[in-house]
Design a protein around this motif. Structure first.
Motif, short mmCIF file in Angstrom:
data_model
loop_
_atom_site.label_atom_id
_atom_site.label_comp_id
_atom_site.label_asym_id
_atom_site.label_seq_id
_atom_site.Cartn_x
_atom_site.Cartn_y
_atom_site.Cartn_z
N CYS A 110 16.75 1.34 9.25
CA CYS A 110 16.10 0.14 8.75
C CYS A 110 14.68 0.09 9.25
N ARG A 111 14.35 0.64 10.28
CA ARG A 111 13.08 0.67 11.01
C ARG A 111 12.16 1.60 9.97
N TYR A 112 12.65 2.77 9.60
CA TYR A 112 11.95 3.77 8.77
C TYR A 112 11.59 3.23 7.32
N TYR A 113 12.66 2.37 6.65
CA TYR A 113 12.49 1.69 5.47
C TYR A 113 11.39 0.73 5.64
N LYS A 114 11.40 -0.26 6.71
CA LYS A 114 10.45 -1.22 6.79
C LYS A 114 9.08 -0.77 7.07
N GLU A 115 8.99 0.52 7.70
CA GLU A 115 7.73 1.11 7.76
C GLU A 115 7.17 1.77 6.53
N ILE A 116 8.12 2.28 5.62
CA ILE A 116 7.55 2.66 4.21
C ILE A 116 7.35 1.62 3.28
N GLN A 117 7.81 0.43 3.58
CA GLN A 117 7.38 -0.77 2.77
C GLN A 117 6.19 -1.11 3.21
N ARG A 118 5.77 -1.21 4.44
CA ARG A 118 4.60 -1.64 5.02
C ARG A 118 3.59 -0.85 4.57
N LEU A 119 3.86 0.68 4.55
CA LEU A 119 2.74 1.55 3.97
C LEU A 119 2.42 1.28 2.52
N GLU A 120 3.66 1.06 1.78
CA GLU A 120 3.25 0.90 0.41
C GLU A 120 2.44 -0.26 0.11
N VAL A 121 2.78 -1.12 0.80
CA VAL A 121 1.74 -2.43 0.88
C VAL A 121 0.36 -2.11 0.97
N LEU A 122 0.23 -1.42 2.13
CA LEU A 122 -1.02 -1.26 2.49
C LEU A 122 -1.80 -0.20 1.32
N GLU A 123 -1.01 0.73 0.95
CA GLU A 123 -1.62 1.58 -0.21
C GLU A 123 -2.07 0.71 -1.30
N LYS A 124 -1.02 -0.26 -1.67
CA LYS A 124 -1.57 -1.08 -2.88
C LYS A 124 -2.63 -2.01 -2.65
N LYS A 125 -3.00 -2.45 -1.38
CA LYS A 125 -4.06 -3.08 -1.11
C LYS A 125 -5.27 -2.21 -1.08
N LEU A 126 -5.22 -1.12 -0.60
CA LEU A 126 -6.32 -0.23 -0.81
C LEU A 126 -6.45 0.36 -2.02
#
Length: 129
Positions: A110-126
């Motif tokens: 669960c923690r890895y999946y949430k980290e992946i979600q956070r990085l995807e959102v950050l990538e989308k913003k960038l």
């Protein structure tokens, strides 16, 4: 005592099913909902760790205070009962260890999946900038 082991067995079975559901490929929306639901259930199900630890202490205490049946005075039935108790204790140790290990695996997934979600959102913003 049998009720405690039955509860622990059902908890391990449920953890195994949840771990399996988290690791099989599924659509992103379903995976997001499943991970958020499991994350909400992780904190209340943390009881399994101290419960398993208590059961391990109980097994250890019983092992230290168990009457040994190694002499020639023991009957065959007493030896069989002693061996059965040892096998049962070993099975219960494996059950306790697997309960803790599966809980930890679910937590990390669960923690890895949430980290992946956070990085995807950050990538989308960038990418939008």
């Amino acid at each position: 005592m049998a009720l405690q082991w039955m509860i622990l067995t059902y908890a391990v079975a449920a953890e195994a099913v949840v771990a399996l559901l988290l690791t099989i490929p599924s659509p992103k929306l379903l995976k997001n909902n499943l991970v958020s639901l499991v994350s909400l259930l992780l904190q209340p199900s943390l009881f399994i760790v101290p419960f398993s630890a208590f059961q391990l202490l109980d097994i250890y205490w019983k092992n230290e205070h168990r009457l040994m049946c190694t002499s020639e005075i023991c009957t065959a039935a007493e030896r069989d009962r002693y061996d059965k108790a040892i096998y049962k204790a070993q099975r219960n140790v494996v059950l306790c260890a697997s309960a803790c290990l599966l809980y930890w695996c679910i937590y990390r997934i669960c923690r890895y999946y949430k980290e992946i979600q956070r990085l995807e959102v950050l990538e989308k913003k960038l990418k939008e900038q």
